[in-house]
Structure formats: C-alpha cells, structure tokens
Design an enzyme around this catalytic site. Structure first.
Site, PDB file in Angstrom:
ATOM      1  N   GLY A  21       0.772  -1.220  -0.038  1.00 14.63           N
ATOM      2  CA  GLY A  21      -0.082  -0.077  -0.107  1.00 14.63           C
ATOM      3  C   GLY A  21       0.853   1.410  -0.099  1.00 14.63           C
ATOM      4  O   GLY A  21       2.050   1.294   0.230  1.00 14.63           O
ATOM      5  N   GLY A  23       1.418   4.888   2.000  1.00 12.37           N
ATOM      6  CA  GLY A  23       0.921   5.464   3.058  1.00 12.37           C
ATOM      7  C   GLY A  23       1.285   7.031   2.982  1.00 12.37           C
ATOM      8  O   GLY A  23       1.360   7.568   1.898  1.00 12.37           O
ATOM      9  N   ALA A  24       1.110   7.703   4.035  1.00 12.31           N
ATOM     10  CA  ALA A  24       1.291   9.272   3.980  1.00 12.31           C
ATOM     11  C   ALA A  24       2.660   9.591   3.618  1.00 12.31           C
ATOM     12  O   ALA A  24       2.934  10.784   3.030  1.00 12.31           O
ATOM     13  CB  ALA A  24       1.196   9.625   5.573  1.00 12.31           C
ATOM     14  N   TYR A  25       3.779   8.710   3.806  1.00  9.45           N
ATOM     15  CA  TYR A  25       4.887   9.149   3.407  1.00  9.45           C
ATOM     16  C   TYR A  25       5.794   8.316   2.464  1.00  9.45           C
ATOM     17  O   TYR A  25       6.929   8.475   2.425  1.00  9.45           O
ATOM     18  CB  TYR A  25       6.081   8.975   4.789  1.00  9.45           C
ATOM     19  CG  TYR A  25       5.361   9.869   5.844  1.00  9.45           C
ATOM     20  CD1 TYR A  25       5.594  11.410   5.854  1.00  9.45           C
ATOM     21  CD2 TYR A  25       4.543   9.427   6.769  1.00  9.45           C
ATOM     22  CE1 TYR A  25       4.975  12.261   6.664  1.00  9.45           C
ATOM     23  CE2 TYR A  25       4.154  10.399   7.922  1.00  9.45           C
ATOM     24  CZ  TYR A  25       4.301  11.547   7.813  1.00  9.45           C
ATOM     25  OH  TYR A  25       3.908  12.350   8.656  1.00  9.45           O
ATOM     26  N   GLY A  26       5.197   7.366   2.083  1.00 11.14           N
ATOM     27  CA  GLY A  26       5.798   6.485   0.837  1.00 11.14           C
ATOM     28  C   GLY A  26       5.114   5.247   0.683  1.00 11.14           C
ATOM     29  O   GLY A  26       3.892   5.162   1.001  1.00 11.14           O
ATOM     30  N   VAL A  28       4.816   0.985   0.677  1.00  8.93           N
ATOM     31  CA  VAL A  28       5.440  -0.116   1.396  1.00  8.93           C
ATOM     32  C   VAL A  28       4.947  -1.562   0.411  1.00  8.93           C
ATOM     33  O   VAL A  28       4.075  -1.597  -0.215  1.00  8.93           O
ATOM     34  CB  VAL A  28       4.639  -0.608   2.525  1.00  8.93           C
ATOM     35  CG1 VAL A  28       5.056  -1.603   3.277  1.00  8.93           C
ATOM     36  CG2 VAL A  28       4.709   0.824   3.365  1.00  8.93           C
ATOM     37  N   LYS A  43       9.715  -0.418   3.376  1.00  7.82           N
ATOM     38  CA  LYS A  43       8.993   0.902   3.431  1.00  7.82           C
ATOM     39  C   LYS A  43       9.842   1.779   2.712  1.00  7.82           C
ATOM     40  O   LYS A  43      10.979   2.288   3.309  1.00  7.82           O
ATOM     41  CB  LYS A  43       8.664   1.294   4.794  1.00  7.82           C
ATOM     42  CG  LYS A  43       7.646   2.524   4.947  1.00  7.82           C
ATOM     43  CD  LYS A  43       7.457   3.177   6.401  1.00  7.82           C
ATOM     44  CE  LYS A  43       6.401   2.076   6.946  1.00  7.82           C
ATOM     45  NZ  LYS A  43       4.968   2.446   6.566  1.00  7.82           N
ATOM     46  N   ASP A 145       0.866   8.545  15.900  1.00  6.64           N
ATOM     47  CA  ASP A 145      -0.226   8.506  14.903  1.00  6.64           C
ATOM     48  C   ASP A 145      -0.775   7.074  15.213  1.00  6.64           C
ATOM     49  O   ASP A 145      -0.705   6.136  14.203  1.00  6.64           O
ATOM     50  CB  ASP A 145       0.404   8.503  13.410  1.00  6.64           C
ATOM     51  CG  ASP A 145      -0.607   8.154  12.356  1.00  6.64           C
ATOM     52  OD1 ASP A 145      -1.807   8.715  12.613  1.00  6.64           O
ATOM     53  OD2 ASP A 145      -0.215   7.847  10.950  1.00  6.64           O
TER      54      ASP A 145
END
Length: 309
Positions: A21, A23-26, A28, A43, A145
């Site tokens: 998937g 995510g907010a920063y990169g 995976v 990641k 988070d």
C-alpha cells in the site's frame, strides 16, 4: 560505522513480491529475504535534504529506532535494516526493512464475526497495546499516529505497533501523496494545534480500546473542528479554565455539553473497563492516565489482585 547500508545491497538481498500500500510518507512492499526465505516489509520513503545532506536529527532518530532492536520487545514491529538509496538537493531516499505481518487491527476487526471479540480477548489485546506504548514511552519515543492501521496482529494473536517514531524521521514534512489522514484517534491538544507529549498516544489508546468493544470508531469527525465536536459530545465540553492558552480555536466556539456515560454508549463495558476509558479519554493531558499507570489499572488485574502482565 554508518547506520545505513547501501541500496545496492538491499536489491541483492530482497526480492519485491507485491505492493502492500501507499501511506502518508511512501510506499510499502512485501518482499522476500533471499538469504533466509522469510518475508519482510520494505517501506520506501523520502526525507527532506538540507544543505548539509540529511538532517542530523533524522539520523539520530533512525539510530534510536535501530537501537530498540536489541530489546526485541514482543509488542513492537522489528526494524531489521535501513538502506540509503541516494539523494538529490531536495530529498534523500531511504528503504526501511521491517518484519512482515499480514494483518492490521482494522482488518482483524472487520473479519471478526458477530457478536464480536469476547471480554478476555479484548483485555489481552488492550494489555499488549498498552505494553507496546509503555515500552516506546520509556525510551522517550512518541508514536504520534496510533490507529488500527498501525497496529498489527500476528497469527498467534500478538499485537505489534508499527510506524512509531517515523514522524520525527520524516521531519514532519507534508504527506507525499494525497492520502486521507484519519482524525478519529487524535487527541484534543493535537486538533487544537497546542503543545503535546506522550499523553497524545494515550488518548489514541483509549479510542482504540473503545473500538475493540464496538468494532466501530468512537469519534468519527470529518474535520478538525467536527472531530472536537464529536469528542465534546461524549466527554463533555471542559471548563473554560481548562482550555489551553494559545490554541487555534477559542473555547466559546463550542456549545456547552455535559459528559455522557461511556457505559450507556458502549453497553459491553464493565465497571473497570469504563473507568479505564474514562482515565484515558480525559481532555487535560496532565490528568490523562500514563501507559505505566494504565497497566496498573484494575482492568488488568486478576481476581486475586495480581497484574496480568
């Protein structure tokens, strides 16, 4: 010795199998370790680069996360390796290698058949969650988070926290993709853009434990302000004297409302679990139960008064 391996070595050691998937920063990926045959999660992230390269604070944060490995805590995901993938004037590419776990708590709850998790299972998952947070806080790491998507569940029912400390690694940069950020587990002081510390994680823990009982989020706001309205509708609007100074929203922006009984909202709660949630879902961060205090709560005690740790 550098805390980073070269990306070339990563490509030799890990074979990407599938994208898990974005995510907010990169992004995976699920990958296979070609030496051991086991699966890992890669990641791939980008860190803002300054004039002197990667910020020293970022290097320190990654070094700290790698240091946690020696403890092998059962309730945190293991960071196995960090690979440096080159840099430009604007960013440095990193690949963080974590142990791979197939299922997060969100999926686990979705798959749970009616009537839901039993009380002992909820107690066990809650205890493991708090144990993981206590371990992070004891090493001065805020998660920042916590949400069901960042809590992984192994096939043996072990809870493992993922993505802890990474907000510091990324230097608080904006998300790289248009991912919707969930507000539902955010503490009031974060929504108000005030100062915050470890109690922010304990608010999230309270939200998540409540969700274990109902399999639905407790506060489902659509914006920061709406989220605060949803929170005050249940815990009540705090007294004006409790309102923090220098925050983005004034106290009188909200209608007065008394606190509601958590046991009426979540009938499955017992006296101890209701009291536990009351201690966690407290507006004033200084009055919110810490992870260590939470582990000592009566909810986690056996009938003979022993702690279930």
């Amino acid at each position: 010795m550098s805390i980073f391996n070269q990306l070339y070595d990563a490509k030799k050691q890990y074979e990407e199998v599938a994208e898990i998937g974005t995510g907010a920063y990169g992004t995976v990926y699920k990958a296979r370790d070609l030496e051991t045959g086991r699966y890992v999660a890669l990641k791939k992230v980008r860190v803002q680069t300054g004039e002197d390269g990667m910020p020293l604070s970022t290097i320190r944060e990654i070094a700290m996360l790698k240091q946690l490995e020696k403890f092998e805590h059962p309730n945190v995901v293991r960071l196995l390796d960090v690979y440096h993938g080159g840099r430009t004037d604007l960013e440095t590419r990193l690949t963080l290698v974590f142990e791979h776990i197939d299922q997060d708590l969100s999926t686990y709850l979705e798959k749970c058949p009616s009537p839901g998790l039993g009380p002992e299972k909820i107690r066990d998952l809650s205890r493991q969650l708090v144990c993981g947070v206590d371990f992070l806080h004891s090493h001065r790491i805020l998660h920042r988070d916590l949400k069901p998507q960042n809590i992984l569940i192994t096939g043996r029912g072990e809870v493992k926290l993922a993505d802890f400390g990474l907000a510091r690694v990324y230097g608080f940069q904006m998300a790289l993709t248009s991912v919707v950020v969930t507000l539902w587990y955010r503490a009031p002081e974060v929504l108000l853009q005030g100062r915050y510390a470890t109690p922010v994680d304990m608010w999230s823990v309270g939200c998540i434990i409540a969700e274990l009982f109902t399999r639905l989020p407790l506060f489902r706001g659509t914006s920061d302000i709406d989220q605060l309205h949803k929170i005050f509708d249940i815990i009540g609007l705090p007294a004006k004297a409790e309102w923090p100074d220098s925050v983005s929203v004034p106290w009188n922006a909200f209608r007065p409302s008394p606190p509601r009984s958590l046991k009426k909202i979540i009938p499955e709660l017992c006296e101890d679990s209701a009291d536990l949630l009351q201690n966690l879902l407290t507006f004033d961060p200084s009055q919110r139960s810490s992870a260590q205090d939470t582990l000592s709560h009566g909810y986690f005690k056996t009938e003979d008064g022993q702690s279930v740790i």
